[in-house]
Write an enzyme that holds these catalytic residues in place. Structure first.
Site, short mmCIF file in Angstrom:
data_model
loop_
_atom_site.label_atom_id
_atom_site.label_comp_id
_atom_site.label_asym_id
_atom_site.label_seq_id
_atom_site.Cartn_x
_atom_site.Cartn_y
_atom_site.Cartn_z
N ARG A 161 9.00 0.99 3.43
CA ARG A 161 8.77 1.66 4.71
C ARG A 161 10.11 2.08 5.34
O ARG A 161 10.17 3.10 6.02
CB ARG A 161 7.94 0.77 5.63
CG ARG A 161 6.49 0.64 5.09
CD ARG A 161 5.60 -0.26 5.92
NE ARG A 161 4.34 -0.53 5.22
CZ ARG A 161 3.50 -1.50 5.54
NH1 ARG A 161 3.76 -2.30 6.57
NH2 ARG A 161 2.39 -1.68 4.87
N LYS B 165 -1.88 -2.81 8.38
CA LYS B 165 -2.81 -2.00 7.58
C LYS B 165 -4.00 -2.82 7.08
O LYS B 165 -4.64 -2.47 6.11
CB LYS B 165 -2.05 -1.35 6.42
CG LYS B 165 -0.90 -0.44 6.89
CD LYS B 165 -0.35 0.45 5.78
CE LYS B 165 0.69 1.42 6.33
NZ LYS B 165 1.17 2.37 5.31
N SER C 268 8.69 -2.44 -3.55
CA SER C 268 10.05 -2.46 -3.01
C SER C 268 10.56 -3.87 -2.70
O SER C 268 11.71 -4.20 -2.99
CB SER C 268 10.10 -1.60 -1.75
OG SER C 268 9.13 -2.03 -0.81
N LYS D 24 -5.14 -2.60 -3.79
CA LYS D 24 -3.89 -2.58 -3.03
C LYS D 24 -4.02 -3.53 -1.85
O LYS D 24 -4.93 -3.39 -1.03
CB LYS D 24 -3.59 -1.17 -2.55
CG LYS D 24 -2.33 -1.10 -1.70
CD LYS D 24 -1.91 0.31 -1.39
CE LYS D 24 -0.71 0.35 -0.46
NZ LYS D 24 -0.27 1.70 -0.17
N TYR E 211 11.18 0.37 -9.60
CA TYR E 211 12.46 0.98 -9.24
C TYR E 211 13.53 0.64 -10.26
O TYR E 211 14.60 1.23 -10.26
CB TYR E 211 12.86 0.52 -7.83
CG TYR E 211 11.81 0.87 -6.79
CD1 TYR E 211 11.75 2.15 -6.26
CD2 TYR E 211 10.84 -0.05 -6.41
CE1 TYR E 211 10.75 2.50 -5.36
CE2 TYR E 211 9.84 0.28 -5.51
CZ TYR E 211 9.80 1.56 -4.99
OH TYR E 211 8.81 1.90 -4.11
N LYS F 176 -1.44 -3.69 -6.84
CA LYS F 176 -0.23 -3.56 -6.04
C LYS F 176 -0.27 -4.52 -4.87
O LYS F 176 -1.30 -4.56 -4.19
CB LYS F 176 -0.15 -2.12 -5.53
CG LYS F 176 1.02 -1.82 -4.64
CD LYS F 176 0.92 -0.41 -4.15
CE LYS F 176 2.06 -0.11 -3.21
NZ LYS F 176 1.95 1.18 -2.60
C1 PBG Z 1 1.80 4.12 1.45
C2 PBG Z 1 2.51 3.45 0.33
C3 PBG Z 1 3.20 2.26 0.45
C4 PBG Z 1 3.78 2.00 -0.79
C5 PBG Z 1 3.42 3.05 -1.64
N1 PBG Z 1 2.61 3.93 -0.95
C6 PBG Z 1 3.44 1.40 1.64
C7 PBG Z 1 2.33 0.98 2.47
O1 PBG Z 1 1.18 0.90 2.05
O2 PBG Z 1 2.63 0.72 3.64
C8 PBG Z 1 4.64 0.80 -1.06
C9 PBG Z 1 5.52 0.86 -2.24
C10 PBG Z 1 6.61 -0.15 -2.26
O3 PBG Z 1 6.68 -1.06 -1.40
O4 PBG Z 1 7.45 -0.06 -3.16
N2 PBG Z 1 0.77 4.94 1.17
#
Ligand code: PBG
Length: 349
Positions: A230, A243, A300, A220, A339, A274
């Site tokens: 978010r 992060k 997203s 990730k 989605y 991801k």
């Molecule tokens: C957080 C989490 C995130 C997503 C899934 N779980 C966001 C992040 O790491 O800040 C993102 C999913 C998306 O953008 O569709 N644990």
């Protein structure tokens, strides 16, 4: 390391080279022969996208009979639990095998100790129970990370500006246990703390949840493409800083292979890459190296780009959706969190 032996890969590469060398020159070789009609193209297709490849991420919120649009994700809503159940039934009727829950938690329930994360009656656990009661065949996946419950918007506890690892892992185990008790089929740790897969696997075994699937967000990346998510879960306002001390640097590829090897060794059943499209090289490398169930998350921001451009009439939304999802299959993925799942399922039906 569970990578394939090097000599098998070398043989495969030689085979491919041999194959190319036997192609006759034009005009004996006219590749357009295989593209002439839809039937010929179907016969020659190397990959296919099926409804069974789709996992649908949904946003859950409080209330009853509420469907609240997410501004940055055209066509996506936050749903109250009753609406999530209805959505799960629709998804099951379309043949979608799994739904993945993300709670939108009110500001009052975001605290420094993140205690709401392992509340057996939190939004995510209530939604899980409701879906499993009404649509038992629908697989429910949940997210293991503290960000929906944290006043800082981070996936772990923050002390003196540092995201602390080991205490966070203890909390993640409690969170995952509450999710397993609620009846989830798949837990998806998305937090990127070190050691969490082993800790969660051990706890699942000890508590009689030996059949819960552990789908690790192994690779990730710290990505700008999570922005709309978010917003959807109400974390953008809360998040202080970024992060990058726990999510991966987009510059890295070998590191992703190390993360996947580690998570498999700790007991992950499957792994995820991801975001998706910007990291297709990682998907392909992961599948070739480990040969395990491999998933991509079309996140997203990826969804928003396609949906917004389509809304403006700048691209053909259906075709862009299908093409982007097929790309994951071509890259070796077994399935995709997207989605677009219901829209794609309708198109496939
Ligand atoms: C957080 C989490 C995130 C997503 C899934 N779980 C966001 C992040 O790491 O800040 C993102 C999913 C998306 O953008 O569709 N644990």
């Amino acid at each position: 390391m569970r990578e394939f032996p090097w000599h098998l890969r070398a043989i495969a590469a030689l085979e491919r080279r041999l194959m190319h060398s036997v192609l006759p020159p034009f005009p004996a070789n006219r590749p357009r022969r295989l593209r002439r009609t839809p039937g010929l193209r179907a016969l020659a297709a190397e990959n296919s996208l099926n409804v069974g490849d789709l996992i649908w991420p949904v946003f859950v919120r409080d209330g009853e009979n509420v469907e609240e649009p997410v501004a940055s994700m055209p066509g996506v809503n936050r749903l109250s639990v009753d609406r999530v159940v209805a959505a799960a039934r629709e998804a099951a009727d379309l043949g979608i095998p799994a739904i993945c829950l993300f709670p939108y938690t009110g500001a009052a329930m975001r605290t420094a100790d993140c205690a709401e994360a392992w509340n057996p009656d939190n939004l995510s656990n209530r939604a899980t129970r409701a879906i499993k009661a009404a649509v038992p065949e629908m697989l429910v996946m949940t997210d293991v990370a503290l960000d929906p419950y944290s006043d800082t918007g981070h996936d772990g506890f923050v002390r003196d500006g540092i995201i602390v690892n080991d205490e966070t892992v203890e909390a993640l185990v409690k969170q995952a246990m509450a999710q397993a008790d609620a009846g989830v089929d798949i837990v998806g740790p998305s937090d990127m703390m070190d050691g969490r897969i082993g800790a969660i696997r051990t706890a699942l075994e000890r508590s009689g949840h030996q059949d819960v699937m552990l789908l690790s967000y192994a690779a990730k990346y710290a990505s700008a493409f999570y922005g709309p998510f978010r917003d959807a879960v109400g974390a953008s306002g809360a998040l202080k800083g970024d992060k990058r001390t726990y999510q991966m640097d987009p510059a890295n590829s070998d590191e992703a292979m190390r993360m996947i090897a580690r998570d498999l060794a700790e007991g992950a059943d499957a792994v995820m890459v991801k975001p998706g499209l910007p990291y297709l090289d990682i998907c392909r490398r992961a599948k070739d190296s480990f040969g395990v169930p491999t998933y991509a998350y079309q996140v997203s921001g990826e969804y928003a780009m396609i949906a917004a451009a389509a809304q403006n009439g700048w691209i053909d939304g259906e075709r862009a959706m299908s093409e982007s999802l097929m790309a994951f299959k071509r890259a070796g993925c077994d399935g995709i969190l997207t989605y677009f799942a219901p829209a794609m399922a309708r198109l496939l039906a």
